[in-house]
Design an enzyme around this catalytic site. Structure first.
Site, PDB file in Angstrom:
ATOM      1  N   GLY A  13     -12.766  -1.604   6.511  1.00  6.48           N
ATOM      2  CA  GLY A  13     -11.555  -0.950   6.004  1.00  6.48           C
ATOM      3  C   GLY A  13     -11.711  -0.686   4.507  1.00  6.48           C
ATOM      4  N   ARG A  47     -14.799   4.658   8.754  1.00  5.68           N
ATOM      5  CA  ARG A  47     -15.417   5.726   9.561  1.00  5.68           C
ATOM      6  C   ARG A  47     -15.876   6.924   8.752  1.00  5.68           C
ATOM      7  NH1 ARG A  47     -11.145   6.212  14.268  1.00  5.68           N
ATOM      8  NH2 ARG A  47      -9.907   6.057  12.390  1.00  5.68           N
ATOM      9  N   ASP A 180      -2.605 -15.521   3.863  1.00  3.82           N
ATOM     10  CA  ASP A 180      -1.176 -15.317   3.692  1.00  3.82           C
ATOM     11  C   ASP A 180      -1.036 -15.219   2.182  1.00  3.82           C
ATOM     12  OD1 ASP A 180       1.516 -15.581   3.104  1.00  3.82           O
ATOM     13  OD2 ASP A 180       1.898 -16.682   4.956  1.00  3.82           O
ATOM     14  N   HIS A 181      -0.900 -14.000   1.675  1.00  2.00           N
ATOM     15  CA  HIS A 181      -1.045 -13.843   0.222  1.00  2.00           C
ATOM     16  C   HIS A 181       0.047 -14.588  -0.566  1.00  2.00           C
ATOM     17  CE1 HIS A 181       1.622 -10.425   1.028  1.00  2.00           C
ATOM     18  NE2 HIS A 181       2.041 -10.581  -0.214  1.00  2.00           N
ATOM     19  N   HIS A 243       4.998 -16.107   6.009  1.00  2.00           N
ATOM     20  CA  HIS A 243       5.376 -16.503   4.647  1.00  2.00           C
ATOM     21  C   HIS A 243       6.448 -17.594   4.623  1.00  2.00           C
ATOM     22  CE1 HIS A 243       3.086 -12.984   3.911  1.00  2.00           C
ATOM     23  NE2 HIS A 243       4.058 -12.113   4.074  1.00  2.00           N
ATOM     24  N   LYS A 339      15.140  -6.342   4.187  1.00  2.00           N
ATOM     25  CA  LYS A 339      14.885  -5.177   3.348  1.00  2.00           C
ATOM     26  C   LYS A 339      16.221  -4.559   2.939  1.00  2.00           C
ATOM     27  CE  LYS A 339      10.310  -4.206   5.111  1.00  2.00           C
ATOM     28  NZ  LYS A 339       9.581  -4.547   3.886  1.00  2.00           N
ATOM     29  N   LYS A 344      15.492  -7.916  -5.347  1.00  2.00           N
ATOM     30  CA  LYS A 344      14.195  -8.464  -4.904  1.00  2.00           C
ATOM     31  C   LYS A 344      14.064  -9.879  -5.461  1.00  2.00           C
ATOM     32  CE  LYS A 344       9.227  -7.852  -5.728  1.00  2.00           C
ATOM     33  NZ  LYS A 344       8.758  -8.305  -4.416  1.00  2.00           N
TER      34      LYS A 344
HETATM   35  P1  NAD Z   1      -5.265   1.555   5.900  1.00  2.00           P
HETATM   36  O1  NAD Z   1      -4.804   2.341   7.092  1.00  2.00           O
HETATM   37  O2  NAD Z   1      -5.029   2.101   4.556  1.00  2.00           O
HETATM   38  O3  NAD Z   1      -6.822   1.308   6.049  1.00  2.00           O
HETATM   39  C1  NAD Z   1      -7.454   1.045   7.288  1.00  2.00           C
HETATM   40  C2  NAD Z   1      -8.961   1.168   7.129  1.00  2.00           C
HETATM   41  O4  NAD Z   1      -9.590   0.981   8.410  1.00  2.00           O
HETATM   42  C3  NAD Z   1      -9.446   2.516   6.616  1.00  2.00           C
HETATM   43  O5  NAD Z   1     -10.519   2.264   5.733  1.00  2.00           O
HETATM   44  C4  NAD Z   1      -9.946   3.217   7.901  1.00  2.00           C
HETATM   45  O6  NAD Z   1     -10.945   4.190   7.649  1.00  2.00           O
HETATM   46  C5  NAD Z   1     -10.534   2.035   8.641  1.00  2.00           C
HETATM   47  N1  NAD Z   1     -10.679   2.257  10.092  1.00  2.00           N
HETATM   48  C6  NAD Z   1      -9.699   2.559  10.992  1.00  2.00           C
HETATM   49  N2  NAD Z   1     -10.231   2.669  12.241  1.00  2.00           N
HETATM   50  C7  NAD Z   1     -11.560   2.396  12.133  1.00  2.00           C
HETATM   51  C8  NAD Z   1     -12.662   2.314  13.059  1.00  2.00           C
HETATM   52  N3  NAD Z   1     -12.512   2.542  14.388  1.00  2.00           N
HETATM   53  N4  NAD Z   1     -13.895   2.007  12.570  1.00  2.00           N
HETATM   54  C9  NAD Z   1     -14.072   1.781  11.259  1.00  2.00           C
HETATM   55  N5  NAD Z   1     -13.086   1.830  10.339  1.00  2.00           N
HETATM   56  C10 NAD Z   1     -11.850   2.147  10.773  1.00  2.00           C
HETATM   57  O7  NAD Z   1      -4.641   0.092   6.101  1.00  2.00           O
HETATM   58  P2  NAD Z   1      -4.297  -0.992   4.948  1.00  2.00           P
HETATM   59  O8  NAD Z   1      -2.941  -0.746   4.450  1.00  2.00           O
HETATM   60  O9  NAD Z   1      -5.419  -1.027   3.985  1.00  2.00           O
HETATM   61  O10 NAD Z   1      -4.202  -2.359   5.770  1.00  2.00           O
HETATM   62  C11 NAD Z   1      -5.343  -3.032   6.269  1.00  2.00           C
HETATM   63  C12 NAD Z   1      -4.950  -4.392   6.832  1.00  2.00           C
HETATM   64  O11 NAD Z   1      -4.347  -5.179   5.832  1.00  2.00           O
HETATM   65  C13 NAD Z   1      -3.938  -4.368   7.978  1.00  2.00           C
HETATM   66  O12 NAD Z   1      -4.236  -5.441   8.823  1.00  2.00           O
HETATM   67  C14 NAD Z   1      -2.608  -4.626   7.296  1.00  2.00           C
HETATM   68  O13 NAD Z   1      -1.671  -5.211   8.166  1.00  2.00           O
HETATM   69  C15 NAD Z   1      -3.058  -5.617   6.239  1.00  2.00           C
HETATM   70  N6  NAD Z   1      -2.172  -5.668   5.084  1.00  2.00           N
HETATM   71  C16 NAD Z   1      -2.000  -4.585   4.280  1.00  2.00           C
HETATM   72  C17 NAD Z   1      -1.179  -4.671   3.160  1.00  2.00           C
HETATM   73  C18 NAD Z   1      -0.998  -3.496   2.225  1.00  2.00           C
HETATM   74  O14 NAD Z   1      -0.308  -3.697   1.210  1.00  2.00           O
HETATM   75  N7  NAD Z   1      -1.569  -2.349   2.452  1.00  2.00           N
HETATM   76  C19 NAD Z   1      -0.516  -5.883   2.876  1.00  2.00           C
HETATM   77  C20 NAD Z   1      -0.718  -6.986   3.714  1.00  2.00           C
HETATM   78  C21 NAD Z   1      -1.564  -6.857   4.808  1.00  2.00           C
END
Ligand code: NAD
Length: 482
Positions: A13, A47, A180-181, A243, A339, A344
């Site tokens: 990701g 991807r 768990d941030h 959390h 929410k 906040k």
């Molecule tokens: P995002 O959609 O921005 O990124 C997802 C990533 O996965 C991208 O890089 C995409 O190209 C890749 N991807 C998707 N399908 C794929 C596949 N089949 N093969 C390879 N790569 C693939 O999502 P995000 O916001 O970065 O969140 C990622 C994780 O972190 C999730 O589990 C989310 O719940 C968790 N999370 C996100 C946040 C946040 O603030 N964004 C906060 C807490 C937790």
């Protein structure tokens, strides 16, 4: 801080929002402070067919946008540790290509075989990735192999068990770091310091002295652009299972035998195991859900993008928890999160029992720990009004200075450093996940069988009026009123 920790990261990701907003800035700060130096490399995978050069540009941009006062040369230097591999997580051949790249970088950056795999993508892929990592021999015998998993860990107990089994086939529990941030937040870590090192608090941290505990995680924003995800989660799964339970268990646990990660997890687990599980009647008595109703200028939840106009997903939940063991045995823990609330804030309030009956008026003694956005401790006391005989409420406050707050490492930076040095204290153990999902599933089940939708609440309020139901049979009420 330890310096120049050798490690190769694979970020699944790597093109995503979380990676750019949180993970790369955290790594940069560790680079700036010297924990990471010449012996680290990062392979970002996703991807899209990006080049290394393009990936490095996105990393540089992420640092410039998210980190204060950066030195551009240092950013350039940092980004040269980043490489990109186009990768479909379901294609086994791609893991073989990925391993070739990793081996080449391991020799170039002398990372001593230490591998950290970070799953920053949709949870549906967590199991597949960890299984492929083992099957295609990316988990090796040299150095360590650690797996870092973002939340959510499962959608309910059953899916969490399946996921844990899949991960467990490839990684030992001691090598799994469930994020768990909130556990990276300084004031949450401070709870243990405050309660265990001050006789003033330590001596009253029990059911004889504490009337109730209140945990509030309030957000003023709505679901923003995360409506699609939120429709599958809701406030209970999104905030309470992880959390709120993590905060509550730190407050409710007995004093750990030592400060080792094992002993702290043991203390947390003991108290979580003792939680009173609810049947349907209890759920209806002790839990209330709500949904924001919108107004002339703001959307209701049902009007948000990617949200069903008939959605019954809760954007607010309040409830009462009871632990049957630990120093706060049977002390009510009132929790709430939502929410579009008034303000906040993340805070814990401990309300003390009254200790006298000599004076007519009496304010509650309260210890308030504000976690976010403030980093503050307030003790509300009774005292005499100067020049009068009346009893009055006095507040003793301690707040970190602006400069101190500005120096606070982001939660992700703190957690990255922890897993680099193999400290699991601030990560979630599987047993904690299991117990909390068990509790949450019972509430979800009752709600699914309940014909009544969540109560509507006004944007900018502190939830629906029906929340007062959780205080039934007591004289308790919220300390923080919004
Ligand atoms: P995002 O959609 O921005 O990124 C997802 C990533 O996965 C991208 O890089 C995409 O190209 C890749 N991807 C998707 N399908 C794929 C596949 N089949 N093969 C390879 N790569 C693939 O999502 P995000 O916001 O970065 O969140 C990622 C994780 O972190 C999730 O589990 C989310 O719940 C968790 N999370 C996100 C946040 C946040 O603030 N964004 C906060 C807490 C937790």
């Amino acid at each position: 801080m330890k310096k120049n920790l050798p490690v190769l990261f694979v970020i699944f990701g790597g093109s995503g929002d979380l990676a750019h907003r949180k993970l790369y800035p955290a790594l940069f700060n560790l680079f700036r402070k010297g924990a990471l130096q010449e012996n680290f490399a990062v392979v970002g995978t996703a991807r899209r067919p990006w080049s290394d050069d393009y990936f490095q540009e996105t990393v540089q941009q992420a640092i410039v946008e998210n980190v204060n006062a950066v030195d551009r040369d240092l950013v350039d230097q940092f980004s040269r540790h980043f490489f990109y591999q186009s990768h479909d997580v379901t294609d086994e051949n791609h893991y073989i290509e990925l391993n070739n790249k990793i081996e080449q970088l391991e020799s170039q950056f002398k990372t001593q075989g230490n591998r950290t795999f970070y799953l920053a993508m949709s949870p549906q892929f967590f199991g597949t990735i960890s299984q492929h990592l083992k099957a295609q021999n990316l988990v090796t015998d040299t150095g360590y192999n650690r797996l870092v998993v973002e939340k959510p860990f499962g959608h309910d107990l059953e899916s969490a068990k399946v996921l844990n089994q899949q991960i467990g086939d490839s990684f030992a529990e001691k090598d799994v770091y469930r994020i768990d941030h909130y556990l990276g937040k300084q004031m949450i870590q401070n709870i243990m310091y405050l309660r265990l090192t001050n006789p003033l608090f330590d001596s009253i941290w029990d059911s004889e002295h504490i009337q109730n505990v209140q945990v509030t995680l309030a957000e003023s924003l709505g679901v923003e652009n995360r409506g699609g995800y939120y429709e599958t989660a809701g406030a209970l799964r999104d905030m309470v299972q992880n959390h709120i339970f993590q905060i509550a268990s730190q407050v409710a646990m007995k004093k750990p035998v030592s400060l080792t990660s094992t002993d702290i997890h043991q203390a947390k687990q003991e108290v979580l195991n003792s939680i009173q599980m609810y049947d349907a009647d209890d759920v209806n008595r002790f839990f209330v859900r709500g949904q924001y109703a919108g107004n002339d200028s703001e959307n209701s939840y049902r009007e948000e993008e990617q949200v069903s106009p008939e959605s019954t997903v809760e954007t607010f939940v309040a409830g009462k928890l009871l632990f049957k063991a630990g120093p706060l045995q049977n002390v009510p823990f009132y929790i709430r999160t939502g929410k579009k609330l008034a303000q906040k804030t993340t805070r814990v309030d401990l309300v003390l029992k009254s200790s006298h009956d000599l004076f007519e008026q009496n304010q509650d003694n309260v210890i308030s720990i504000e976690i976010d956005p403030e980093n503050k401790l307030t003790v509300t006391l009774n005292g005499k009004q100067l020049s009068q005989t009346d009893l009055s409420s006095l507040q003793m406050k301690f707040a970190y200075t602006k400069d101190e707050v500005a120096q606070i490492p982001d939660a992700y930076e703190k957690l990255f450093y922890d897993f680099l040095i193999g400290d699991r204290t601030n990560f979630v153990h599987w047993h904690e996940v299991k117990t909390t999902w068990d509790f949450i599933d019972r509430i979800e089940k009752t709600w699914q069988e309940d014909a009544q939708p969540p109560f509507a609440y006004q944007n900018g309020s502190m939830g629906p009026n029906e929340v007062s139901r959780i205080f039934e049979g007591t004289t308790d009420s919220w300390v923080f009123k919004g």
